[in-house]
Design a protein around this motif. Structure first.
Motif, PDB file in Angstrom:
ATOM      1  N   ILE A 311       0.827  -1.214   0.000  1.00 23.05           N
ATOM      2  CA  ILE A 311       0.000   0.000   0.000  1.00 23.05           C
ATOM      3  C   ILE A 311       0.856   1.258   0.000  1.00 23.05           C
ATOM      4  O   ILE A 311       0.435   2.317  -0.483  1.00 23.05           O
ATOM      5  CB  ILE A 311      -0.993  -0.014   1.191  1.00 23.05           C
ATOM      6  CG1 ILE A 311      -2.134   0.972   0.931  1.00 23.05           C
ATOM      7  CG2 ILE A 311      -0.289   0.298   2.503  1.00 23.05           C
ATOM      8  CD1 ILE A 311      -3.279   0.841   1.909  1.00 23.05           C
ATOM      9  N   SER A 312       2.086   1.159   0.517  1.00 17.84           N
ATOM     10  CA  SER A 312       2.964   2.332   0.502  1.00 17.84           C
ATOM     11  C   SER A 312       3.375   2.685  -0.932  1.00 17.84           C
ATOM     12  O   SER A 312       3.649   3.846  -1.235  1.00 17.84           O
ATOM     13  CB  SER A 312       4.200   2.096   1.361  1.00 17.84           C
ATOM     14  OG  SER A 312       5.093   1.188   0.762  1.00 17.84           O
ATOM     15  N   ILE A 313       3.425   1.694  -1.820  1.00 22.02           N
ATOM     16  CA  ILE A 313       3.734   1.961  -3.230  1.00 22.02           C
ATOM     17  C   ILE A 313       2.629   2.804  -3.851  1.00 22.02           C
ATOM     18  O   ILE A 313       2.891   3.794  -4.553  1.00 22.02           O
ATOM     19  CB  ILE A 313       3.901   0.641  -4.000  1.00 22.02           C
ATOM     20  CG1 ILE A 313       5.126  -0.121  -3.479  1.00 22.02           C
ATOM     21  CG2 ILE A 313       4.021   0.887  -5.497  1.00 22.02           C
ATOM     22  CD1 ILE A 313       5.259  -1.519  -4.049  1.00 22.02           C
ATOM     23  N   VAL A 314       1.394   2.426  -3.567  1.00 26.94           N
ATOM     24  CA  VAL A 314       0.251   3.178  -4.093  1.00 26.94           C
ATOM     25  C   VAL A 314       0.273   4.614  -3.572  1.00 26.94           C
ATOM     26  O   VAL A 314       0.095   5.578  -4.332  1.00 26.94           O
ATOM     27  CB  VAL A 314      -1.075   2.490  -3.710  1.00 26.94           C
ATOM     28  CG1 VAL A 314      -2.269   3.316  -4.179  1.00 26.94           C
ATOM     29  CG2 VAL A 314      -1.138   1.080  -4.296  1.00 26.94           C
ATOM     30  N   SER A 315       0.518   4.762  -2.273  1.00 28.73           N
ATOM     31  CA  SER A 315       0.499   6.108  -1.681  1.00 28.73           C
ATOM     32  C   SER A 315       1.671   6.941  -2.173  1.00 28.73           C
ATOM     33  O   SER A 315       1.542   8.156  -2.352  1.00 28.73           O
ATOM     34  CB  SER A 315       0.501   6.024  -0.157  1.00 28.73           C
ATOM     35  OG  SER A 315       1.731   5.551   0.344  1.00 28.73           O
ATOM     36  N   ALA A 363      -2.300   1.252   7.700  1.00 27.86           N
ATOM     37  CA  ALA A 363      -2.393   2.692   7.436  1.00 27.86           C
ATOM     38  C   ALA A 363      -1.036   3.368   7.633  1.00 27.86           C
ATOM     39  O   ALA A 363      -0.694   4.319   6.917  1.00 27.86           O
ATOM     40  CB  ALA A 363      -3.441   3.332   8.337  1.00 27.86           C
ATOM     41  N   LEU A 364      -0.245   2.880   8.601  1.00 28.82           N
ATOM     42  CA  LEU A 364       1.112   3.400   8.762  1.00 28.82           C
ATOM     43  C   LEU A 364       1.940   3.089   7.518  1.00 28.82           C
ATOM     44  O   LEU A 364       2.764   3.900   7.092  1.00 28.82           O
ATOM     45  CB  LEU A 364       1.784   2.790   9.995  1.00 28.82           C
ATOM     46  CG  LEU A 364       1.314   3.304  11.360  1.00 28.82           C
ATOM     47  CD1 LEU A 364       2.002   2.539  12.483  1.00 28.82           C
ATOM     48  CD2 LEU A 364       1.592   4.797  11.509  1.00 28.82           C
ATOM     49  N   GLY A 365       1.719   1.913   6.948  1.00 30.60           N
ATOM     50  CA  GLY A 365       2.383   1.588   5.690  1.00 30.60           C
ATOM     51  C   GLY A 365       1.995   2.561   4.591  1.00 30.60           C
ATOM     52  O   GLY A 365       2.837   2.991   3.794  1.00 30.60           O
ATOM     53  N   PHE A 366       0.720   2.942   4.544  1.00 23.79           N
ATOM     54  CA  PHE A 366       0.256   3.924   3.570  1.00 23.79           C
ATOM     55  C   PHE A 366       0.986   5.251   3.744  1.00 23.79           C
ATOM     56  O   PHE A 366       1.361   5.909   2.772  1.00 23.79           O
ATOM     57  CB  PHE A 366      -1.249   4.130   3.720  1.00 23.79           C
ATOM     58  CG  PHE A 366      -1.825   5.161   2.781  1.00 23.79           C
ATOM     59  CD1 PHE A 366      -2.144   4.824   1.473  1.00 23.79           C
ATOM     60  CD2 PHE A 366      -2.030   6.462   3.207  1.00 23.79           C
ATOM     61  CE1 PHE A 366      -2.658   5.779   0.600  1.00 23.79           C
ATOM     62  CE2 PHE A 366      -2.552   7.420   2.345  1.00 23.79           C
ATOM     63  CZ  PHE A 366      -2.869   7.075   1.040  1.00 23.79           C
ATOM     64  N   CYS A 367       1.219   5.627   4.995  1.00 25.02           N
ATOM     65  CA  CYS A 367       1.883   6.905   5.277  1.00 25.02           C
ATOM     66  C   CYS A 367       3.383   6.842   5.056  1.00 25.02           C
ATOM     67  O   CYS A 367       4.068   7.871   5.146  1.00 25.02           O
ATOM     68  CB  CYS A 367       1.568   7.350   6.701  1.00 25.02           C
ATOM     69  SG  CYS A 367      -0.183   7.726   6.945  1.00 25.02           S
ATOM     70  N   ASN A 368       3.918   5.655   4.815  1.00 24.61           N
ATOM     71  CA  ASN A 368       5.322   5.554   4.414  1.00 24.61           C
ATOM     72  C   ASN A 368       5.527   6.107   3.011  1.00 24.61           C
ATOM     73  O   ASN A 368       6.644   6.490   2.646  1.00 24.61           O
ATOM     74  CB  ASN A 368       5.778   4.089   4.437  1.00 24.61           C
ATOM     75  CG  ASN A 368       6.596   3.764   5.671  1.00 24.61           C
ATOM     76  OD1 ASN A 368       7.395   4.576   6.121  1.00 24.61           O
ATOM     77  ND2 ASN A 368       6.386   2.584   6.224  1.00 24.61           N
ATOM     78  N   GLY A 369       4.460   6.132   2.217  1.00 26.35           N
ATOM     79  CA  GLY A 369       4.568   6.551   0.826  1.00 26.35           C
ATOM     80  C   GLY A 369       5.168   7.927   0.610  1.00 26.35           C
ATOM     81  O   GLY A 369       6.076   8.090  -0.215  1.00 26.35           O
ATOM     82  N   PRO A 370       4.680   8.959   1.330  1.00 23.48           N
ATOM     83  CA  PRO A 370       5.185  10.317   1.068  1.00 23.48           C
ATOM     84  C   PRO A 370       6.573  10.606   1.629  1.00 23.48           C
ATOM     85  O   PRO A 370       7.054  11.732   1.485  1.00 23.48           O
ATOM     86  CB  PRO A 370       4.144  11.209   1.759  1.00 23.48           C
ATOM     87  CG  PRO A 370       2.980  10.344   2.053  1.00 23.48           C
ATOM     88  CD  PRO A 370       3.521   8.967   2.219  1.00 23.48           C
ATOM     89  N   ILE A 371       7.238   9.637   2.281  1.00 19.44           N
ATOM     90  CA  ILE A 371       8.517   9.971   2.910  1.00 19.44           C
ATOM     91  C   ILE A 371       9.561  10.399   1.882  1.00 19.44           C
ATOM     92  O   ILE A 371      10.500  11.134   2.219  1.00 19.44           O
ATOM     93  CB  ILE A 371       9.059   8.811   3.778  1.00 19.44           C
ATOM     94  CG1 ILE A 371       9.426   7.591   2.926  1.00 19.44           C
ATOM     95  CG2 ILE A 371       8.070   8.436   4.868  1.00 19.44           C
ATOM     96  CD1 ILE A 371      10.070   6.479   3.730  1.00 19.44           C
ATOM     97  N   ASN A 372       9.406   9.955   0.635  1.00 18.68           N
ATOM     98  CA  ASN A 372      10.373  10.354  -0.395  1.00 18.68           C
ATOM     99  C   ASN A 372      10.287  11.837  -0.726  1.00 18.68           C
ATOM    100  O   ASN A 372      11.232  12.418  -1.268  1.00 18.68           O
ATOM    101  CB  ASN A 372      10.157   9.528  -1.660  1.00 18.68           C
ATOM    102  CG  ASN A 372       8.809   9.801  -2.301  1.00 18.68           C
ATOM    103  OD1 ASN A 372       8.683  10.655  -3.154  1.00 18.68           O
ATOM    104  ND2 ASN A 372       7.774   9.075  -1.881  1.00 18.68           N
ATOM    105  N   LEU A 373       9.144  12.472  -0.407  1.00 15.33           N
ATOM    106  CA  LEU A 373       8.965  13.880  -0.737  1.00 15.33           C
ATOM    107  C   LEU A 373       9.908  14.775   0.046  1.00 15.33           C
ATOM    108  O   LEU A 373      10.214  15.896  -0.377  1.00 15.33           O
ATOM    109  CB  LEU A 373       7.514  14.299  -0.482  1.00 15.33           C
ATOM    110  CG  LEU A 373       6.450  13.587  -1.331  1.00 15.33           C
ATOM    111  CD1 LEU A 373       5.062  14.077  -0.955  1.00 15.33           C
ATOM    112  CD2 LEU A 373       6.707  13.803  -2.822  1.00 15.33           C
ATOM    113  N   VAL A 374      10.378  14.305   1.198  1.00 12.67           N
ATOM    114  CA  VAL A 374      11.309  15.105   1.998  1.00 12.67           C
ATOM    115  C   VAL A 374      12.576  15.374   1.190  1.00 12.67           C
ATOM    116  O   VAL A 374      13.098  16.496   1.184  1.00 12.67           O
ATOM    117  CB  VAL A 374      11.656  14.385   3.317  1.00 12.67           C
ATOM    118  CG1 VAL A 374      12.595  15.240   4.147  1.00 12.67           C
ATOM    119  CG2 VAL A 374      10.398  14.071   4.104  1.00 12.67           C
TER     120      VAL A 374
END
Length: 492
Positions: A311-315, A363-374
């Motif tokens: 799910i983190s890939i999708v997010s 859901a925490l996995g989902f929120c791993n998705g945007p970490i690359n934006l930093v």
């Protein structure tokens, strides 16, 4: 023109054909190796966790906190080599440096398959940490040195996706390796490390033949002289300054710029808040939902452990396209931060149904998705200084490595699984701090813009093929200083 790429916004609208051809080449030359390299690295590094729940625990008697100590010695190796690695990247050819390190960590991964005891495993983990350091920090530095700002979010997201894919594939590969248990007298978990090495080593040769250096030092045979000039022109138009060389003044600039310290704190708060989606989730599955440790249970744990990663890939892709469309990174991080805070509160309460816990972990996995934006935000904020940007990324990532070393030994100890009382108190606290801190870099960037800091006025591109190209970035009449093979820019 590719209508799908146009529709999803992979290229900015109205991009000239010549520039599209260049970006197509860059995607192939940079993303293919960077993604495969990081995928293999994640596969190799995370293999130990799947091996741990697939027989290694009992075979090597890794009881108590020994898994945490193995994790710690890996990160010690990473921390030691973090800043030196990116400093070396500013002077060594990236196309040889990164693949060579990949070959070395592949060999140490192979050595892990043949360890006889805990002490030997500790040695292998340390050297895997040292040699795999350049993989992420150097690849991400090169990736963020070639693209326009509105292209960075999507490329960073695609690159990020290789991390969960590597973690997911590790679980699937371990299940496949269980069928090899006993072949050649080796346990199934040992075959996992052998297979990881077989996957890793060939990827290094992709880097040697295709991966480019930064634009101002690019010797790639796959780009024409005109394309190399165009690549530099694009970056100058976006406010990205080219390389001017490494010296001690660079280190002074690294540690006196506000971006280093603000993003060091913000990024590491953001990266650590979904921590429970990793090992705590895996051990909760292993200890609570499937404690019998039958072959079917082990397979189920390995498979379910990949759900958060999937799910983190999708997010990651969703937030990348959204943030590029919006033209900023902060609102995606804010949305994810609020969800992370809610999930960590659920896990801190703990006295909820297993379904609620499962939802919180996923859901925490989902929120791993945007970490690359930093990292995209860091690259944009430090566009005016390539050397500072490269080393600052290493400093920021070193902060992550230090926390990855310390936290499992303090608040996320294995012996506290699955409850992790101290861990969830810590997670809730930093989740709240991260949400509160997001406005700070926004304010500082707007202040710098208002004061006219770091504005590139003009520059002259001097190609390595003895063809020069003058570029005016602003109406200023000042001339840039010219040096062979580099571009020197004048700042206001």
């Amino acid at each position: 023109m590719n209508p799908v790429a146009e529709w999803i916004g992979w290229f900015p609208k109205h991009m000239p054909r010549e520039e599209r051809v260049l970006v197509h080449k860059l995607d192939f030359l940079i993303l293919v190796f960077a993604c495969f390299s990081t995928w293999a690295n994640t596969l190799d590094v995370n293999a130990i966790y799947n091996a741990y729940v697939s027989g290694m625990l009992d075979d090597l008697q890794l009881y108590g906190n020994k898994l945490n100590y193995l994790n710690a010695v890996y990160f010690i190796g990473t921390i030691v080599f973090q800043i030196p690695s990116n400093a070396l990247l500013t002077v060594l050819p990236a196309e040889y440096y990164i693949p060579t390190c990949e070959i070395l960590w592949g060999l140490f991964t192979l050595g892990t398959a043949f360890v006889k005891n805990y002490n030997q495993l500790m040695v292998m983990r340390f050297f895997v940490g040292v040699t795999s350091t350049p993989c992420w920090v150097c690849n991400v530095a090169i990736l963020n040195s070639w693209y326009r700002k509105q292209e960075l979010g999507k490329r960073n997201a695609v690159y990020y996706c290789t991390w969960p894919l590597g973690s997911m594939f590790s679980g699937y590969l371990q299940n496949a390796c269980l069928t090899l248990d006993g072949v050649a007298g080796l346990q199934g978990w040992r075959w996992l490390f052998i297979m990881c090495t077989i996957i890793t080593l060939p990827i290094s040769f992709i880097g040697i033949f295709f991966f480019p250096n930064v634009p101002s030092r690019c010797k790639s045979r796959w780009l024409t002289p005109r394309e190399k000039e165009l690549a530099q022109t694009r970056l100058l138009e976006e406010g990205f300054a080219p390389s001017v060389g490494l010296n001690w003044k660079v280190m002074k600039r690294v540690f006196t710029t506000w971006q280093t310290w603000v993003f060091l704190i913000l990024a590491n708060l953001f990266w650590q808040t979904p921590y429970a989606a990793g090992t705590p989730y895996l051990l909760w599955l292993n200890d609570v939902l499937y404690p019998a440790q039958t072959t079917a249970d082990i397979n189920m744990v390995n498979n379910l452990s990949t759900a958060g990663m999937a799910i983190s890939i999708v997010s990651a892709l969703f937030f990348a396209f959204y943030s590029d469309w919006r033209g900023n990174r902060w609102d995606s991080m804010l949305m994810a931060g609020v969800v992370v805070l809610a999930c960590n509160v659920i896990l801190l309460i703990w006295n909820v149904s297993n379904s609620a816990k499962f939802f919180a972990f996923i859901a925490l996995g989902f929120c791993n998705g945007p970490i690359n934006l930093v990292i995209a935000w860091v690259a944009e904020s430090l566009a005016y200084d390539l050397e500072v940007r490269t080393i600052a990324i290493a400093v920021i990532n070193m902060g992550w490595a230090v926390l990855a070393l310390v936290l499992p030994l303090t608040v996320w100890q294995t012996v506290d699984a699955p409850r992790y009382w101290a861990g969830y108190i810590f997670a809730v606290t930093i989740s709240a701090l991260e949400v509160v801190m997001i406005p700070l870099p926004i304010y500082l960037e707007r202040r710098d813009k208002r004061l006219g800091l770091h504005q590139i006025e003009s520059a002259t591109v001097i190609s390595t093929d003895d063809v020069s190209l003058d570029i005016d970035i602003s109406p200023s009449e000042k001339d840039a200083e010219k040096h062979t093979g580099v571009v020197v820019v004048t700042e206001v």
